[in-house]
Write a protein that holds these residues in place. Structure first.
Motif, PDB file in Angstrom:
ATOM      1  N   SER A 130      13.201  38.268 -65.439  1.00 52.19           N
ATOM      2  CA  SER A 130      14.067  38.550 -64.291  1.00 52.19           C
ATOM      3  C   SER A 130      13.722  37.580 -63.166  1.00 52.19           C
ATOM      4  O   SER A 130      12.584  37.511 -62.726  1.00 52.19           O
ATOM      5  CB  SER A 130      13.896  40.000 -63.833  1.00 52.19           C
ATOM      6  N   ASP A 131      14.713  36.817 -62.754  1.00 51.47           N
ATOM      7  CA  ASP A 131      14.552  35.811 -61.705  1.00 51.47           C
ATOM      8  C   ASP A 131      15.023  36.428 -60.393  1.00 51.47           C
ATOM      9  O   ASP A 131      16.211  36.448 -60.072  1.00 51.47           O
ATOM     10  CB  ASP A 131      15.378  34.574 -62.064  1.00 51.47           C
ATOM     11  N   TYR A 132      14.052  36.939 -59.641  1.00 49.39           N
ATOM     12  CA  TYR A 132      14.332  37.695 -58.419  1.00 49.39           C
ATOM     13  C   TYR A 132      15.083  36.863 -57.396  1.00 49.39           C
ATOM     14  O   TYR A 132      16.056  37.310 -56.789  1.00 49.39           O
ATOM     15  CB  TYR A 132      12.993  38.170 -57.866  1.00 49.39           C
ATOM     16  N   ARG A 133      14.646  35.643 -57.207  1.00 49.82           N
ATOM     17  CA  ARG A 133      15.209  34.809 -56.140  1.00 49.82           C
ATOM     18  C   ARG A 133      16.615  34.320 -56.481  1.00 49.82           C
ATOM     19  O   ARG A 133      17.481  34.215 -55.602  1.00 49.82           O
ATOM     20  CB  ARG A 133      14.285  33.621 -55.862  1.00 49.82           C
ATOM     21  N   ASN A 134      16.880  34.030 -57.747  1.00 49.18           N
ATOM     22  CA  ASN A 134      18.192  33.512 -58.150  1.00 49.18           C
ATOM     23  C   ASN A 134      19.116  34.586 -58.686  1.00 49.18           C
ATOM     24  O   ASN A 134      20.239  34.287 -59.100  1.00 49.18           O
ATOM     25  CB  ASN A 134      18.015  32.401 -59.186  1.00 49.18           C
ATOM     26  N   HIS A 135      18.651  35.841 -58.748  1.00 51.13           N
ATOM     27  CA  HIS A 135      19.477  36.997 -59.096  1.00 51.13           C
ATOM     28  C   HIS A 135      20.062  36.899 -60.504  1.00 51.13           C
ATOM     29  O   HIS A 135      21.218  37.255 -60.736  1.00 51.13           O
ATOM     30  CB  HIS A 135      20.605  37.183 -58.068  1.00 51.13           C
ATOM     31  N   VAL A 136      19.258  36.421 -61.441  1.00 49.47           N
ATOM     32  CA  VAL A 136      19.729  36.286 -62.819  1.00 49.47           C
ATOM     33  C   VAL A 136      18.638  36.748 -63.783  1.00 49.47           C
ATOM     34  O   VAL A 136      17.465  36.867 -63.434  1.00 49.47           O
ATOM     35  CB  VAL A 136      20.127  34.832 -63.173  1.00 49.47           C
ATOM     36  N   ILE A 137      19.056  36.990 -65.019  1.00 47.29           N
ATOM     37  CA  ILE A 137      18.150  37.221 -66.140  1.00 47.29           C
ATOM     38  C   ILE A 137      18.208  35.985 -67.029  1.00 47.29           C
ATOM     39  O   ILE A 137      19.299  35.503 -67.364  1.00 47.29           O
ATOM     40  CB  ILE A 137      18.563  38.460 -66.947  1.00 47.29           C
TER      41      ILE A 137
END
Length: 316
Positions: A130-137
């Motif tokens: 989970s990429d918190y900063r870029n809002h993607v999985i």
């Protein structure tokens, strides 16, 4: 500061404890008669961020530290692979470190994520981040090749906001905590949106900045509700079942459920709370001088806790 209410179930490791108290404190002192365990110790002010993973064994329901594995740099996400290795997302060098049981780095690979707050494995044994900063999985092969990604910032169905914890059920569906949207979204490994549940609030079925989740052996979804200071339990169709932990956990983060039904909750208040299936607290492990982030189970059913000596403020 290392004190807790008299009569609380706690064990402290590395310090002193009252005779007959069911508590062990690691690195500090505790009140007389409290059952507590404290892991860690003191650290030098201004020292570099250091993350430590302590392996805990469940021996006749007595949680004891077996050994510790150090991970250099800042890390907020770890997972245990089917190969028995520990996969740790190092934020400072944007690298996934693959660490064996002796604490040695077997291999590593770069990732292109922002803050990584969640990592797990899909049913096909790919790495889910989970990429918190870029809002993607993002989905990677075990060797680090990017397979796919999905999500994108937003609040519509299929979009994500500040994804953190991620868990996989028996069907291979990905359950993703959206701390920004205060909900749980469910996708296939291929990125197909299936459903979401939850909204901002404090009542049943609501969350305020949820952090992590796990799926128990009986199929229930346990979610740490960070700003509501409790644990919410749902079924896999999103139906609210119950909640617990109020007045016991403060700012809960990581969570795991053992095969015998013990629910292990990490709190940023430097404490690990272990609950029974009836939601009553079994023991509190007080961690002095450390910040507790993650709890997870290995493929060997051993318990890992992720600790750091220096708090880096979470991005809520």
């Amino acid at each position: 500061g290392g004190h807790h209410a008299v009569g609380s179930p706690v064990e402290v490791i590395g310090g002193h404890h009252a005779v007959g108290s069911p508590v062990e404190v690691i690195g500090g002192h505790h009140a007389v008669g409290s059952p507590v365990e404290v892991i860690g110790g003191h650290h030098v002010v201004g020292s570099l961020v250091e993350v430590k993973v302590a392996k805990i064994l469940d021996i006749q329901k007595m949680y004891k530290v077996q050994k510790e594995i150090k991970i250099g740099g800042t890390c907020f996400a770890v997972a245990c692979g089917s190969d028995g290795m520990l996969y740790a997302a190092n934020l400072d060098i944007k690298t996934i470190l693959v660490i064996n049981g002796a604490g040695q780095i077997e291999r590593r690979f770069k990732h292109d994520c922002g803050y990584v707050y969640g990592i797990t494995f899909s049913k096909s044994d790919n790495i889910v981040i989970s990429d918190y900063r870029n809002h993607v999985i993002k989905i990677y092969t075990p060797t680090g090749q990017l397979v796919s990604q999905f999500g994108g910032q937003g609040s519509k169905q299929g979009q994500l906001s500040r994804p953190m914890g991620v868990a996989v059920n028996e069907e291979g569906h990905l359950f993703i905590v959206e701390s920004g949207n205060h909900r749980i979204s469910v996708f296939t490994e291929n990125g197909q949106f299936l459903m979401c549940f939850g909204s901002r609030g404090s009542g049943a079925g609501c969350f305020r900045s949820p952090c992590y989740l796990c799926i128990s052996p009986d199929g229930l979804v346990y979610i740490t509700d960070y700003n509501n200071d409790c644990i919410k339990v749902h079924d896999q169709d999103g139906r609210y079942i119950r909640q617990f932990g109020e007045d016991i956990v403060k700012s809960p983060t990581g969570i795991a459920v053992t095969s015998d039904g013990h629910i292990i909750v990490a709190s940023l208040s430097n404490k690990i709370s272990i609950f029974t299936q009836m939601d009553s607290v079994l023991v509190n492990l007080v961690i002095l001088g450390w910040t507790v982030l993650i709890v997870l189970l290995s493929v060997m059913k051993e318990i890992y806790i992720l600790l750091t000596v220096k708090t880096r403020e979470l991005l809520y």
